[in-house]
Motif scaffolding. Structure first.
Motif, PDB file in Angstrom:
ATOM      1  N   VAL A   1       0.873  -1.179   0.000  1.00 29.22           N
ATOM      2  CA  VAL A   1       0.000   0.000   0.000  1.00 29.22           C
ATOM      3  C   VAL A   1       0.908   1.226   0.000  1.00 29.22           C
ATOM      4  O   VAL A   1       1.794   1.336   0.851  1.00 29.22           O
ATOM      5  CB  VAL A   1      -0.904   0.028   1.250  1.00 29.22           C
ATOM      6  N   ILE A   2       0.692   2.146  -0.936  1.00 29.34           N
ATOM      7  CA  ILE A   2       1.499   3.375  -0.965  1.00 29.34           C
ATOM      8  C   ILE A   2       0.710   4.471  -0.266  1.00 29.34           C
ATOM      9  O   ILE A   2      -0.312   4.932  -0.766  1.00 29.34           O
ATOM     10  CB  ILE A   2       1.827   3.795  -2.417  1.00 29.34           C
ATOM     11  N   GLY A   3       1.194   4.878   0.911  1.00 25.05           N
ATOM     12  CA  GLY A   3       0.513   5.917   1.682  1.00 25.05           C
ATOM     13  C   GLY A   3      -0.119   5.338   2.936  1.00 25.05           C
ATOM     14  O   GLY A   3      -0.810   4.318   2.882  1.00 25.05           O
ATOM     15  N   SER A   4       0.145   6.021   4.083  1.00 26.79           N
ATOM     16  CA  SER A   4      -0.370   5.512   5.362  1.00 26.79           C
ATOM     17  C   SER A   4      -1.457   6.412   5.930  1.00 26.79           C
ATOM     18  O   SER A   4      -1.533   6.611   7.138  1.00 26.79           O
ATOM     19  CB  SER A   4       0.772   5.405   6.377  1.00 26.79           C
ATOM     20  N   GLY A   5      -2.293   6.995   5.037  1.00 28.69           N
ATOM     21  CA  GLY A   5      -3.463   7.730   5.527  1.00 28.69           C
ATOM     22  C   GLY A   5      -4.472   6.746   6.099  1.00 28.69           C
ATOM     23  O   GLY A   5      -4.267   5.516   6.047  1.00 28.69           O
TER      24      GLY A   5
ATOM     25  N   GLU B   1       5.318   4.881   3.350  1.00 27.78           N
ATOM     26  CA  GLU B   1       4.853   6.251   3.611  1.00 27.78           C
ATOM     27  C   GLU B   1       5.983   7.235   3.316  1.00 27.78           C
ATOM     28  O   GLU B   1       7.108   7.052   3.774  1.00 27.78           O
ATOM     29  CB  GLU B   1       4.406   6.358   5.085  1.00 27.78           C
ATOM     30  N   ALA B   2       5.652   8.306   2.581  1.00 23.47           N
ATOM     31  CA  ALA B   2       6.661   9.298   2.211  1.00 23.47           C
ATOM     32  C   ALA B   2       7.178  10.065   3.424  1.00 23.47           C
ATOM     33  O   ALA B   2       8.368  10.366   3.529  1.00 23.47           O
ATOM     34  CB  ALA B   2       6.059  10.277   1.202  1.00 23.47           C
ATOM     35  N   ASN B   3       6.274  10.377   4.356  1.00 24.04           N
ATOM     36  CA  ASN B   3       6.656  11.226   5.489  1.00 24.04           C
ATOM     37  C   ASN B   3       7.378  10.445   6.579  1.00 24.04           C
ATOM     38  O   ASN B   3       7.367   9.212   6.594  1.00 24.04           O
ATOM     39  CB  ASN B   3       5.407  11.872   6.085  1.00 24.04           C
TER      40      ASN B   3
ATOM     41  N   TYR C   1      -4.348  18.697  10.477  1.00 26.11           N
ATOM     42  CA  TYR C   1      -5.324  18.352   9.423  1.00 26.11           C
ATOM     43  C   TYR C   1      -6.656  18.029  10.106  1.00 26.11           C
ATOM     44  O   TYR C   1      -7.232  18.891  10.720  1.00 26.11           O
ATOM     45  CB  TYR C   1      -4.783  17.208   8.557  1.00 26.11           C
ATOM     46  N   SER C   2      -7.132  16.774  10.006  1.00 28.49           N
ATOM     47  CA  SER C   2      -8.459  16.481  10.563  1.00 28.49           C
ATOM     48  C   SER C   2      -8.443  16.636  12.079  1.00 28.49           C
ATOM     49  O   SER C   2      -7.436  16.365  12.741  1.00 28.49           O
ATOM     50  CB  SER C   2      -8.891  15.072  10.180  1.00 28.49           C
ATOM     51  N   ALA C   3      -9.600  17.080  12.599  1.00 30.19           N
ATOM     52  CA  ALA C   3      -9.707  17.293  14.047  1.00 30.19           C
ATOM     53  C   ALA C   3     -10.923  16.601  14.641  1.00 30.19           C
ATOM     54  O   ALA C   3     -10.872  16.059  15.737  1.00 30.19           O
ATOM     55  CB  ALA C   3      -9.795  18.794  14.338  1.00 30.19           C
ATOM     56  N   ILE C   4     -12.036  16.654  13.927  1.00 30.57           N
ATOM     57  CA  ILE C   4     -13.318  16.176  14.463  1.00 30.57           C
ATOM     58  C   ILE C   4     -13.731  14.961  13.643  1.00 30.57           C
ATOM     59  O   ILE C   4     -13.684  15.002  12.401  1.00 30.57           O
ATOM     60  CB  ILE C   4     -14.382  17.296  14.369  1.00 30.57           C
ATOM     61  N   HIS C   5     -14.150  13.893  14.335  1.00 33.34           N
ATOM     62  CA  HIS C   5     -14.217  12.609  13.629  1.00 33.34           C
ATOM     63  C   HIS C   5     -15.552  11.866  13.706  1.00 33.34           C
ATOM     64  O   HIS C   5     -15.586  10.679  14.045  1.00 33.34           O
ATOM     65  CB  HIS C   5     -13.065  11.714  14.123  1.00 33.34           C
ATOM     66  N   PRO C   6     -16.651  12.522  13.318  1.00 33.54           N
ATOM     67  CA  PRO C   6     -17.938  11.800  13.326  1.00 33.54           C
ATOM     68  C   PRO C   6     -17.926  10.609  12.379  1.00 33.54           C
ATOM     69  O   PRO C   6     -18.544   9.578  12.671  1.00 33.54           O
ATOM     70  CB  PRO C   6     -18.949  12.858  12.846  1.00 33.54           C
TER      71      PRO C   6
ATOM     72  N   ASN D   1       9.433   7.377   5.608  1.00 32.06           N
ATOM     73  CA  ASN D   1      10.484   8.090   4.848  1.00 32.06           C
ATOM     74  C   ASN D   1      10.734   7.462   3.488  1.00 32.06           C
ATOM     75  O   ASN D   1      11.874   7.425   3.024  1.00 32.06           O
ATOM     76  CB  ASN D   1      11.794   8.120   5.654  1.00 32.06           C
ATOM     77  N   THR D   2       9.706   6.941   2.870  1.00 32.49           N
ATOM     78  CA  THR D   2       9.874   6.272   1.574  1.00 32.49           C
ATOM     79  C   THR D   2       8.878   6.849   0.567  1.00 32.49           C
ATOM     80  O   THR D   2       7.727   6.413   0.509  1.00 32.49           O
ATOM     81  CB  THR D   2       9.641   4.749   1.719  1.00 32.49           C
ATOM     82  N   ARG D   3       9.305   7.849  -0.159  1.00 31.38           N
ATOM     83  CA  ARG D   3       8.416   8.417  -1.182  1.00 31.38           C
ATOM     84  C   ARG D   3       8.529   7.583  -2.453  1.00 31.38           C
ATOM     85  O   ARG D   3       9.622   7.387  -2.975  1.00 31.38           O
ATOM     86  CB  ARG D   3       8.820   9.868  -1.484  1.00 31.38           C
TER      87      ARG D   3
ATOM     88  N   ASP E   1      -2.854   4.785  -1.957  1.00 29.97           N
ATOM     89  CA  ASP E   1      -3.630   5.683  -1.087  1.00 29.97           C
ATOM     90  C   ASP E   1      -3.317   7.108  -1.561  1.00 29.97           C
ATOM     91  O   ASP E   1      -2.918   7.976  -0.779  1.00 29.97           O
ATOM     92  CB  ASP E   1      -3.225   5.465   0.385  1.00 29.97           C
ATOM     93  N   LEU E   2      -3.437   7.305  -2.857  1.00 29.48           N
ATOM     94  CA  LEU E   2      -3.015   8.545  -3.513  1.00 29.48           C
ATOM     95  C   LEU E   2      -4.139   9.029  -4.416  1.00 29.48           C
ATOM     96  O   LEU E   2      -5.103   8.311  -4.665  1.00 29.48           O
ATOM     97  CB  LEU E   2      -1.761   8.296  -4.365  1.00 29.48           C
ATOM     98  N   THR E   3      -3.975  10.245  -4.943  1.00 32.78           N
ATOM     99  CA  THR E   3      -5.020  10.782  -5.815  1.00 32.78           C
ATOM    100  C   THR E   3      -4.599  10.574  -7.278  1.00 32.78           C
ATOM    101  O   THR E   3      -3.430  10.253  -7.563  1.00 32.78           O
ATOM    102  CB  THR E   3      -5.271  12.277  -5.526  1.00 32.78           C
TER     103      THR E   3
ATOM    104  N   ARG F   1       3.173  19.149   2.571  1.00 33.85           N
ATOM    105  CA  ARG F   1       3.244  18.197   3.687  1.00 33.85           C
ATOM    106  C   ARG F   1       2.604  16.859   3.358  1.00 33.85           C
ATOM    107  O   ARG F   1       2.893  15.857   3.992  1.00 33.85           O
ATOM    108  CB  ARG F   1       2.544  18.806   4.912  1.00 33.85           C
ATOM    109  N   ASN F   2       1.682  16.870   2.411  1.00 40.23           N
ATOM    110  CA  ASN F   2       1.017  15.629   1.994  1.00 40.23           C
ATOM    111  C   ASN F   2       0.593  15.828   0.544  1.00 40.23           C
ATOM    112  O   ASN F   2      -0.317  16.610   0.262  1.00 40.23           O
ATOM    113  CB  ASN F   2      -0.210  15.363   2.886  1.00 40.23           C
ATOM    114  N   GLN F   3       1.260  15.112  -0.339  1.00 39.72           N
ATOM    115  CA  GLN F   3       1.037  15.353  -1.774  1.00 39.72           C
ATOM    116  C   GLN F   3      -0.399  15.073  -2.212  1.00 39.72           C
ATOM    117  O   GLN F   3      -0.794  15.455  -3.312  1.00 39.72           O
ATOM    118  CB  GLN F   3       1.992  14.493  -2.587  1.00 39.72           C
ATOM    119  N   ASN F   4      -1.173  14.393  -1.370  1.00 42.25           N
ATOM    120  CA  ASN F   4      -2.576  14.154  -1.734  1.00 42.25           C
ATOM    121  C   ASN F   4      -3.409  15.436  -1.719  1.00 42.25           C
ATOM    122  O   ASN F   4      -4.450  15.496  -2.362  1.00 42.25           O
ATOM    123  CB  ASN F   4      -3.229  13.163  -0.749  1.00 42.25           C
ATOM    124  N   ASN F   5      -2.954  16.424  -0.949  1.00 41.03           N
ATOM    125  CA  ASN F   5      -3.734  17.663  -0.826  1.00 41.03           C
ATOM    126  C   ASN F   5      -3.433  18.594  -1.995  1.00 41.03           C
ATOM    127  O   ASN F   5      -2.903  19.695  -1.822  1.00 41.03           O
ATOM    128  CB  ASN F   5      -3.416  18.350   0.506  1.00 41.03           C
ATOM    129  N   ILE F   6      -3.808  18.168  -3.182  1.00 41.35           N
ATOM    130  CA  ILE F   6      -3.447  18.920  -4.395  1.00 41.35           C
ATOM    131  C   ILE F   6      -4.129  20.292  -4.388  1.00 41.35           C
ATOM    132  O   ILE F   6      -5.358  20.378  -4.290  1.00 41.35           O
ATOM    133  CB  ILE F   6      -3.887  18.129  -5.658  1.00 41.35           C
TER     134      ILE F   6
END
Ligand SMILES: Cc1cc2nc3c(=O)[nH]c(=O)nc-3n(C[C@H](O)[C@H](O)[C@H](O)COP(=O)(O)OP(=O)(O)OC[C@H]3O[C@@H](n4cnc5c(N)ncnc54)[C@H](O)[C@@H]3O)c2cc1C
Length: 480
Positions: free
Chosen positions: A10-14, A35-37, A59-64, A242-244, A260-262, A409-414
């Motif tokens: 899986v590429i990305g640990s979101g 995970e890149a980060n 990033y996310s704060a509230i988790h309904p 640390n693996t982009r 796990d990318l866009t 900080r996260n390449q998914n946030n284009i």
């Protein structure tokens, strides 16, 4: 027979990458998440962004959606330190007259703050759906399918498909309920006169009246990622930070690779493996407006004028339906609003692990044009001052993240798009492309599991869950 080092990578640990990893390891597969980060979690992370001892959620704060997610709520995450805190109220929506609509678990207490005939209108609309959430959630948080509860789903869909403005104006008579619904629907980050924007408002209203409602993790959003990761590792999964990944061919051999990318990153990393037709469909994928994010270390709680704001984990600032609709349309059209819709979270009021004794944290963002470089700091703080005079005097330190900072900080946030692509009707259940199996990329062993697939943005893990289901079925001949 090819020799694979892993069954799946899986590429990305979101949250969706971790969710997919858990489902695959649970099925007995060997799985690596890269995970890149330097830290895992994607949009579910925490950091000391301002001063020592202040824990912020960048990033996310509230988790309904995490709390209500059929996948995440079934995992033993408490065992790995995840505890959700539910403030006395999920949401407050203050007005200039010093009052507020306050959404509590109890619909009866909520409608007292709505007032007039709209209180009863709200109850009639939301209560029947909230009572049936457990049956509704698997229908909504899934790819297109024939519903198991067609009547219930149909009842929801007929409302959800409307524009938020049309829905609010036809169901509510007064400005208070209309404004509160507009704030809920504005999480869609699309103009409120677009079809489908009502659906976001409905889901968020429903979840506010469930047990735990709009809760958040004690200790920060990172706790969600850490608990998911600990569970994944307890099942034998491996994580490499640390693996982009720049090119899919450089990964160790694996039978399935999940992104796990866009779409834009998939084109960069695996474009050479994709059929031309699919590539051109991914190139047409539409990204949405951006977010401009602020976090504050505060010497004291935000001094809200309206009663009830101090009970809520989340506060929506934007005044009336017209004002909120105008600010959302502007962000969509590429214009800056001087009075944007601002989402505020104040977790430290209910979680004493977030700040040194007596001090507090504040979290906020507003929607801005995709890739905007305009500094919104003063504009956001002006909106808070409007409803909480004296707020600026409480600030000890602030952290600022522009749309492009979020992307760095996260390449998914284009362009600062926090939802993995615009949530317009044509891209809700048909993202990233129109397909009965949107998780399958038409190339050997490739899948997409991020929020660029149904059901889209938010920390719920359902995209990863459904992608893993597709991998198990298509690559390993297993039923979930
Ligand atoms: C400012 C902000 C506020 C938000 N507020 C909320 C909220 O309050 N509640 C809520 O539910 N949701 C919220 N969200 C949305 C939520 O965080 C996302 O929808 C969710 O995290 C998406 O999960 P994901 O797994 O699809 O992708 P992400 O969480 O984006 O994870 C993707 C991961 O992939 C990694 N990656 C990217 N490229 C590569 C590469 N080439 N190689 C290796 N790794 C790579 C990234 O570093 C990242 O860790 C917010 C998001 C932001 C940015």
């Amino acid at each position: 027979m090819k020799n694979y080092k892993y069954d799946a990578i899986v590429i990305g640990s979101g949250p969706n990458g971790l969710a997919a990893g858990i489902c695959l390891t649970r099925a007995g597969l060997s799985v690596l998440i890269v995970e890149a980060n330097a830290t895992i979690g994607g949009g579910a992370r925490s950091a000391e962004l301002t001063l020592p001892g202040f824990v912020h959620d960048p990033y996310s704060a509230i988790h309904p959606l995490a709390i209500c997610s059929p996948f995440m709520s079934a995992l033993p995450l408490e065992k790995y330190g995840l505890e959700f805190i539910q403030p006395p109220a999920s949401l407050a929506h203050p007005f200039d007259d010093g009052t507020a609509v306050v959404l509590k678990e109890s619909i009866r207490e909520t409608i007292e703050t709505v007032g007039g005939a709209d209180g009863e209108n709200y109850r009639k609309l939301i209560a029947p759906l909230a009572e049936r959430w457990d049956a509704l959630a698997p229908e909504i948080l899934a790819p297109l399918h024939f519903p198991r509860n067609p009547f219930l789903f149909g009842k929801f869909a007929l409302k959800a498909l409307r524009s938020a403005r049309g829905f609010a104006e036809s169901h509510f008579e007064g400005s208070r309920a209309r404004a509160a619904f507009a704030g809920l629907a504005a999480h869609s980050m699309i103009p409120l006169d677009r079809a489908g924007s009502a659906g976001y408002g409905l889901v968020l209203a429903i979840t506010a009246h469930r047990a735990a409602g709009w809760g958040f993790p004690r200790g920060g959003a990172q706790k969600i990622a850490d608990a998911l990761a600990a569970h994944f590792q307890s099942l034998g999964g491996e994580i490499q930070i640390n693996t982009r990944v720049e090119n899919v061919d450089e990964l160790p051999p694996a039978k399935a690779i999940l992104f796990d990318l866009t779409p834009r990153q998939i084109l960069q990393i695996a474009g050479h493996q994709l059929p031309a037709g699919y590539k051109s469909r991914l190139e047409k994928f539409r990204y949405g407006a951006g977010a401009f994010k602020l976090d504050w270390a505060l010497r004291e709680p935000i001094p809200w004028r309206a009663t009830g704001c101090d009970l809520a984990g989340t506060v929506h600032l934007g005044g009336t339906l017209d004002e909120i609709a105008d600010s959302e349309s502007k962000a969509w059209r590429g214009e800056i609003s001087k009075t944007p819709f601002v989402l505020v979270a104040q977790q430290s009021l209910f979680d004493d692990t977030r700040a040194p004794a007596g001090k507090h944290t504040g979290w906020a963002y507003c929607h801005v044009p995709h890739g905007s470089t305009v500094d919104m700091t003063q504009i956001i703080e002006n909106q808070i001052e409007r409803f909480a005079p004296g707020f600026r005097n409480c600030i000890l330190e602030r952290s600022v993240l522009s749309p492009l900072d979020l992307q760095r900080r996260n390449q998914n946030n284009i362009g600062g798009d926090i939802n993995g692509g615009a949530g317009i009707l044509s891209q809700i259940y048909t993202r990233p492309v129109v397909s009965l199996n949107p998780y399958k990329i038409p190339a050997k062993g490739l899948y997409i599991c991020s929020s660029s697939t149904p059901p889209g943005g938010g920390v719920h893990g359902m995209c990863g869950f459904h992608a893993a289901e597709a991998v198990l079925r298509d690559e390993f001949g297993r039923k979930f």
